[in-house]
Design a protein around this motif. Structure first.
Motif, short mmCIF file in Angstrom:
data_model
loop_
_atom_site.label_atom_id
_atom_site.label_comp_id
_atom_site.label_asym_id
_atom_site.label_seq_id
_atom_site.Cartn_x
_atom_site.Cartn_y
_atom_site.Cartn_z
N PRO A 1 104.27 -5.19 -33.92
CA PRO A 1 103.20 -5.83 -33.14
C PRO A 1 103.51 -7.28 -32.76
N SER A 2 104.28 -7.99 -33.58
CA SER A 2 104.57 -9.40 -33.26
C SER A 2 105.44 -9.50 -32.00
N LEU A 3 106.31 -8.53 -31.77
CA LEU A 3 107.12 -8.53 -30.55
C LEU A 3 106.24 -8.26 -29.33
N ALA A 4 105.34 -7.30 -29.45
CA ALA A 4 104.43 -7.01 -28.33
C ALA A 4 103.57 -8.23 -28.01
N ARG A 5 103.10 -8.96 -29.03
CA ARG A 5 102.32 -10.18 -28.80
C ARG A 5 103.16 -11.24 -28.12
N LEU A 6 104.41 -11.40 -28.57
CA LEU A 6 105.31 -12.38 -27.95
C LEU A 6 105.49 -12.08 -26.47
N ILE A 7 105.73 -10.82 -26.13
CA ILE A 7 105.94 -10.44 -24.73
C ILE A 7 104.68 -10.72 -23.91
N GLU A 8 103.52 -10.39 -24.44
CA GLU A 8 102.26 -10.68 -23.74
C GLU A 8 102.09 -12.19 -23.54
N ASP A 9 102.41 -12.97 -24.57
CA ASP A 9 102.30 -14.43 -24.46
C ASP A 9 103.30 -14.98 -23.45
N LEU A 10 104.49 -14.40 -23.39
CA LEU A 10 105.47 -14.83 -22.39
C LEU A 10 104.95 -14.59 -20.98
N TYR A 11 104.40 -13.41 -20.73
CA TYR A 11 103.83 -13.13 -19.40
C TYR A 11 102.70 -14.12 -19.09
N ALA A 12 101.77 -14.29 -20.02
CA ALA A 12 100.62 -15.18 -19.78
C ALA A 12 101.09 -16.60 -19.47
N THR A 13 102.09 -17.07 -20.21
CA THR A 13 102.61 -18.42 -20.02
C THR A 13 103.35 -18.54 -18.69
N MET A 14 104.16 -17.52 -18.36
CA MET A 14 104.90 -17.53 -17.09
C MET A 14 103.93 -17.57 -15.90
N TYR A 15 102.89 -16.74 -15.95
CA TYR A 15 101.94 -16.72 -14.84
C TYR A 15 101.16 -18.02 -14.74
N ALA A 16 100.83 -18.62 -15.87
CA ALA A 16 100.08 -19.88 -15.86
C ALA A 16 100.91 -21.03 -15.34
N ALA A 17 102.23 -20.97 -15.49
CA ALA A 17 103.11 -22.11 -15.17
C ALA A 17 103.08 -22.56 -13.70
N PRO A 18 103.19 -21.82 -12.67
CA PRO A 18 103.63 -20.44 -12.54
C PRO A 18 105.15 -20.37 -12.37
N GLY A 19 105.72 -19.24 -12.80
CA GLY A 19 107.16 -19.04 -12.67
C GLY A 19 107.46 -17.60 -12.34
N VAL A 20 108.76 -17.29 -12.22
CA VAL A 20 109.20 -15.92 -11.93
C VAL A 20 109.94 -15.30 -13.11
N GLY A 21 110.20 -16.08 -14.14
CA GLY A 21 110.86 -15.58 -15.35
C GLY A 21 110.62 -16.57 -16.47
N LEU A 22 110.67 -16.07 -17.71
CA LEU A 22 110.48 -16.94 -18.86
C LEU A 22 111.15 -16.34 -20.07
N ALA A 23 111.98 -17.15 -20.73
CA ALA A 23 112.68 -16.73 -21.95
C ALA A 23 111.91 -17.22 -23.17
N ALA A 24 112.03 -16.49 -24.27
CA ALA A 24 111.27 -16.80 -25.49
C ALA A 24 111.52 -18.22 -25.98
N PRO B 1 100.39 -7.01 -17.23
CA PRO B 1 101.19 -7.82 -18.16
C PRO B 1 100.60 -9.22 -18.34
N GLY B 2 100.45 -9.62 -19.58
CA GLY B 2 99.96 -10.96 -19.88
C GLY B 2 98.46 -11.07 -19.99
N SER B 3 97.72 -10.01 -19.61
CA SER B 3 96.25 -10.09 -19.60
C SER B 3 95.66 -10.27 -20.99
N SER B 4 96.40 -9.85 -22.03
CA SER B 4 95.90 -10.06 -23.39
C SER B 4 96.70 -11.16 -24.10
N GLY B 5 97.53 -11.85 -23.34
CA GLY B 5 98.38 -12.89 -23.94
C GLY B 5 97.71 -14.25 -24.00
#
Length: 179
Positions: free
Chosen positions: A36-59, A7-11
């Protein structure tokens, strides 16, 4: 997101929305486009959460006012829970009320003892519109409640009262990110 991929590897890591931004303080809209825009949003959410780092992230924490969140969060038994929810609804929050430290990526560096139920059940759908039910206890229950609050336009400081609320809001006003 391709099946089996991380998750998030393509975000893309997106800028975090911070306390005071109106998108954090209004209920988010239901997702109606499961393309596809929803799938991109979810990938971006994972990428952003991991970069932060956090345990959850809302749109809405990345400026998108839609009912979507992702998580990668342990429970109190150190079991890892990874997933996403679209159009989630907190259908049960019960059990013992526990006051524990809670922070938020939209209030970086701040935390306060916040009361949450020790059990939560959230229902929604996945990125394909298939029903999903996620149940959590302990820290994971806290995460589920926290992310559902975000989608309803609430932050954890809204759940605080008295000196705890005052302390967090004063610290937020003085924070370097709030200039």
């Amino acid at each position: 997101m391709r099946q089996g991929s991380i998750p998030g590897s393509s975000g893309r890591v997106r800028p975090m929305t911070l306390l005071g931004d109106p998108v954090l303080h209004a209920p988010c809209a239901e997702v109606t486009d499961f393309g596809p825009s929803l799938a991109r949003l979810i990938e971006d959410l994972y990428a952003t959460m991991y970069a932060a780092p956090g345990v959850g992230l809302a749109a809405n924490q990345i400026g998108v006012a839609q009912r979507v969140f992702v998580y990668d969060c342990p429970d109190d038994e150190d079991r890892r829970h990874v997933g996403h929810l679209v159009n989630p609804r907190l259908v049960e929050a019960d059990g013992v009320t526990v006051r524990g430290p809670e922070g938020c990526l939209s209030l970086p560096g701040l935390e306060a003892g916040t009361e949450r139920f020790d059990h939560a059940l959230v229902e929604g759908v996945d990125l394909h519109g298939e029903p999903v039910r996620v149940e959590g206890t302990g820290f994971f229950a806290r995460c589920l409640q926290h992310e559902c609050d975000h989608l309803d336009g609430l932050i954890y400081a809204d759940r605080l009262t008295g000196w705890r609320r005052g302390r967090v809001l004063r610290a937020a006003r003085r924070a370097p990110w709030n200039r």
